[in-house]
Design an enzyme around this catalytic site. Sequence first.
Site, PDB file in Angstrom:
ATOM      1  N   GLY A  14     -20.323   4.073  26.010  1.00 53.90           N
ATOM      2  CA  GLY A  14     -20.267   2.627  25.846  1.00 53.90           C
ATOM      3  C   GLY A  14     -18.879   2.082  26.152  1.00 53.90           C
ATOM      4  N   THR A  73     -26.597  -3.045  19.814  1.00 57.03           N
ATOM      5  CA  THR A  73     -25.597  -4.116  19.849  1.00 57.03           C
ATOM      6  C   THR A  73     -26.145  -5.411  20.461  1.00 57.03           C
ATOM      7  OG1 THR A  73     -24.775  -3.263  21.965  1.00 57.03           O
ATOM      8  CG2 THR A  73     -23.694  -2.468  19.990  1.00 57.03           C
ATOM      9  N   TYR A 135     -28.427  -8.779  12.853  1.00 59.85           N
ATOM     10  CA  TYR A 135     -27.374  -7.866  13.317  1.00 59.85           C
ATOM     11  C   TYR A 135     -26.201  -7.863  12.322  1.00 59.85           C
ATOM     12  CZ  TYR A 135     -23.394  -6.513  16.364  1.00 59.85           C
ATOM     13  OH  TYR A 135     -22.265  -5.941  16.904  1.00 59.85           O
ATOM     14  N   LYS A 139     -24.806  -4.792   9.909  1.00 56.48           N
ATOM     15  CA  LYS A 139     -23.430  -4.294  10.069  1.00 56.48           C
ATOM     16  C   LYS A 139     -22.668  -4.389   8.735  1.00 56.48           C
ATOM     17  CE  LYS A 139     -21.890  -3.316  13.808  1.00 56.48           C
ATOM     18  NZ  LYS A 139     -21.967  -2.059  14.624  1.00 56.48           N
TER      19      LYS A 139
HETATM   20  N1  NAP Z   1     -19.021  -5.629  22.491  1.00 56.79           N
HETATM   21  C1  NAP Z   1     -18.702  -6.559  21.595  1.00 56.79           C
HETATM   22  O1  NAP Z   1     -18.405  -7.714  21.944  1.00 56.79           O
HETATM   23  C2  NAP Z   1     -18.663  -6.209  20.137  1.00 56.79           C
HETATM   24  C3  NAP Z   1     -18.312  -7.205  19.225  1.00 56.79           C
HETATM   25  C4  NAP Z   1     -18.293  -6.893  17.876  1.00 56.79           C
HETATM   26  C5  NAP Z   1     -18.602  -5.622  17.445  1.00 56.79           C
HETATM   27  N2  NAP Z   1     -18.938  -4.669  18.354  1.00 56.79           N
HETATM   28  C6  NAP Z   1     -19.299  -3.344  17.844  1.00 56.79           C
HETATM   29  O2  NAP Z   1     -18.536  -2.363  18.520  1.00 56.79           O
HETATM   30  C7  NAP Z   1     -19.322  -1.200  18.750  1.00 56.79           C
HETATM   31  C8  NAP Z   1     -19.237  -0.804  20.192  1.00 56.79           C
HETATM   32  O3  NAP Z   1     -19.602  -1.899  21.013  1.00 56.79           O
HETATM   33  P1  NAP Z   1     -19.690  -1.706  22.587  1.00 56.79           P
HETATM   34  O4  NAP Z   1     -19.627  -3.057  23.206  1.00 56.79           O
HETATM   35  O5  NAP Z   1     -18.753  -0.653  23.032  1.00 56.79           O
HETATM   36  O6  NAP Z   1     -21.184  -1.199  22.718  1.00 56.79           O
HETATM   37  P2  NAP Z   1     -21.954  -0.631  23.986  1.00 56.79           P
HETATM   38  O7  NAP Z   1     -21.129  -0.730  25.216  1.00 56.79           O
HETATM   39  O8  NAP Z   1     -23.297  -1.268  23.969  1.00 56.79           O
HETATM   40  O9  NAP Z   1     -22.109   0.911  23.655  1.00 56.79           O
HETATM   41  C9  NAP Z   1     -22.967   1.347  22.649  1.00 56.79           C
HETATM   42  C10 NAP Z   1     -22.932   2.851  22.635  1.00 56.79           C
HETATM   43  O10 NAP Z   1     -23.840   3.290  21.643  1.00 56.79           O
HETATM   44  C11 NAP Z   1     -24.644   4.310  22.205  1.00 56.79           C
HETATM   45  N3  NAP Z   1     -25.906   4.320  21.480  1.00 56.79           N
HETATM   46  C12 NAP Z   1     -26.845   3.360  21.436  1.00 56.79           C
HETATM   47  N4  NAP Z   1     -27.884   3.757  20.686  1.00 56.79           N
HETATM   48  C13 NAP Z   1     -27.587   5.006  20.260  1.00 56.79           C
HETATM   49  C14 NAP Z   1     -28.269   5.959  19.474  1.00 56.79           C
HETATM   50  N5  NAP Z   1     -29.500   5.733  18.977  1.00 56.79           N
HETATM   51  N6  NAP Z   1     -27.670   7.142  19.236  1.00 56.79           N
HETATM   52  C15 NAP Z   1     -26.450   7.413  19.729  1.00 56.79           C
HETATM   53  N7  NAP Z   1     -25.758   6.560  20.501  1.00 56.79           N
HETATM   54  C16 NAP Z   1     -26.321   5.364  20.744  1.00 56.79           C
HETATM   55  C17 NAP Z   1     -24.810   3.896  23.666  1.00 56.79           C
HETATM   56  O11 NAP Z   1     -25.232   5.004  24.455  1.00 56.79           O
HETATM   57  P3  NAP Z   1     -25.972   4.801  25.882  1.00 56.79           P
HETATM   58  O12 NAP Z   1     -25.308   3.627  26.548  1.00 56.79           O
HETATM   59  O13 NAP Z   1     -25.721   6.110  26.571  1.00 56.79           O
HETATM   60  O14 NAP Z   1     -27.404   4.550  25.595  1.00 56.79           O
HETATM   61  C18 NAP Z   1     -23.377   3.484  23.958  1.00 56.79           C
HETATM   62  O15 NAP Z   1     -22.589   4.618  24.218  1.00 56.79           O
HETATM   63  C19 NAP Z   1     -20.738  -1.527  18.275  1.00 56.79           C
HETATM   64  O16 NAP Z   1     -20.955  -0.913  17.046  1.00 56.79           O
HETATM   65  C20 NAP Z   1     -20.755  -3.032  18.137  1.00 56.79           C
HETATM   66  O17 NAP Z   1     -21.585  -3.422  17.076  1.00 56.79           O
HETATM   67  C21 NAP Z   1     -18.967  -4.928  19.691  1.00 56.79           C
END
Ligand code: NAP
Length: 309
Positions: A14, A73, A135, A139
Site C-alpha cells: 500500500g 480504507t 470507517y 478505526k
Molecule cells: N490514505 C489516506 O489518505 C489515509 C488517511 C487516514 C488514515 N489512513 C490510514 O492509513 C493506513 C494506510 O493507508 P494507505 O493509504 O497506505 O492504504 P492503501 O494504499 O489502501 O493500502 C492498504 C494496504 O492494506 C493491505 N490490505 C488490505 N486488506 C488487507 C487484508 N485483509 N489483509 C492484509 N492486508 C490488507 C493492502 O494490500 P493489497 O493492496 O495488496 O490488497 C495494502 O497493502 C490505513 O490504515 C488507513 O486507514 C490513510
Amino acid sequence: MVTVTRAIVIGGSGQIGGWLLRHLWDRGHEAVGTYATVPYPGLHPLQASDREAAARWLRDQRPDVVFYPAGFTFVDGCERDPEKARASNLEEPLNLARVAGDLGARFVYFSTDYVFSGRDGPDDENAPPDPPNVYGRAKLEAERAIADLLGDRALIARTSWVYGPERQGKNFAYQVVRRLIGGEPVMVPSDQVSSPSYGPDVALAAVRLVEDGHSGLFHVAGPEVISRLEFARGIAVGFGLDPSPIGSKPTAELSQGAPRPLRGGLATSKLAQALPGLMRPLSSSLQDFLQRLEAGEGWSDPRVRPSGP
Ligand SMILES: NC(=O)c1ccc[n+]([C@@H]2O[C@H](COP(=O)([O-])OP(=O)(O)OC[C@H]3O[C@@H](n4cnc5c(N)ncnc54)[C@H](OP(=O)(O)O)[C@@H]3O)[C@@H](O)[C@H]2O)c1
C-alpha cells in the site's frame, strides 16, 4: 535510539506501507512487508482475514515491531459494508496486535482524522473523538482496543489526506493529475477541509517515532489545513498543469456514500515537538514527488498512461 531488529509491515503493497519499507531499509533495519491482493517482488502474501494463518505467520517472524498500515480504507465502501469495515479495521489488526503483545513487540496502528466530527477542526490528540461514519467508528474502536491491550508498546499514528508517490498510483494526487491530463472533469468538495499529508513523510515520522521510543497517540499529518479544492489546485500547479478545469460543489450535492467531516484536519504540535520540521508542506512535497518520479524509483507515474494490451 531503540534498536529495531526485525520489523514487519502488514500492507507493504500500500501507499504508506511501501514508504515504511523503503525508510526502514534505508535506515538499516531488517524489514519484511506483506501484500493482500497486489503482489510486488519480495513481499509476503498475507490475508489478515485468515486470522489463524496470519497470526501463525507473524508469530514465526518474531518481529520486535509490527506496522499495520492496512485495512479496508475505502470510506464509502465501509458505510455500505459495516461488517467488513469492522473486521478489516478493528478485529484483524487486533488479532495481530495480540500476537505482538505475546512476543513483547511494539505495534504501530495507522488511524485517521475521520475519528473526529469535523465540526471545529483541526483537532489535537486531546480533542474528544466523535466519528461521523462507519470507517471512523471502527478505526477509533481499534485505536482504543490496541492501546488498552499493549499500553506503552502501542503507537497510534492518525493521519489524513495522504498523497505522494506510490506503487499502486491510487491516491488523490494521481486521480487529479490523470484526469487533468486526460481532459476529464475534476469535481471536488468545496467545503471539506483537512490536512494533506505527504506519504513519504508520514512513513518516516512513524519510523522515527519508533526509533525514538515514543508510544501513545500522535497526529502525523502535514502542516497545512486547506480545502479539497485548494489541495487539488495545488497538485495541478505543482505538476505544471492548468488548475482551471477543477470544479467544486458542496458536500451536500456530491452524494458521497459516507458522511464526511467538513472542518477537519489534524493539529500536529505534539509531532512537531518530537520531530521538528519533518512534515513538509504541499509545495515542497510536490517538488519531492516530481523529483522521485524523475529519478525512476519505481513509483507509478500519474503523467504516464498505463500501457494496456
Ligand atoms: N490514505 C489516506 O489518505 C489515509 C488517511 C487516514 C488514515 N489512513 C490510514 O492509513 C493506513 C494506510 O493507508 P494507505 O493509504 O497506505 O492504504 P492503501 O494504499 O489502501 O493500502 C492498504 C494496504 O492494506 C493491505 N490490505 C488490505 N486488506 C488487507 C487484508 N485483509 N489483509 C492484509 N492486508 C490488507 C493492502 O494490500 P493489497 O493492496 O495488496 O490488497 C495494502 O497493502 C490505513 O490504515 C488507513 O486507514 C490513510
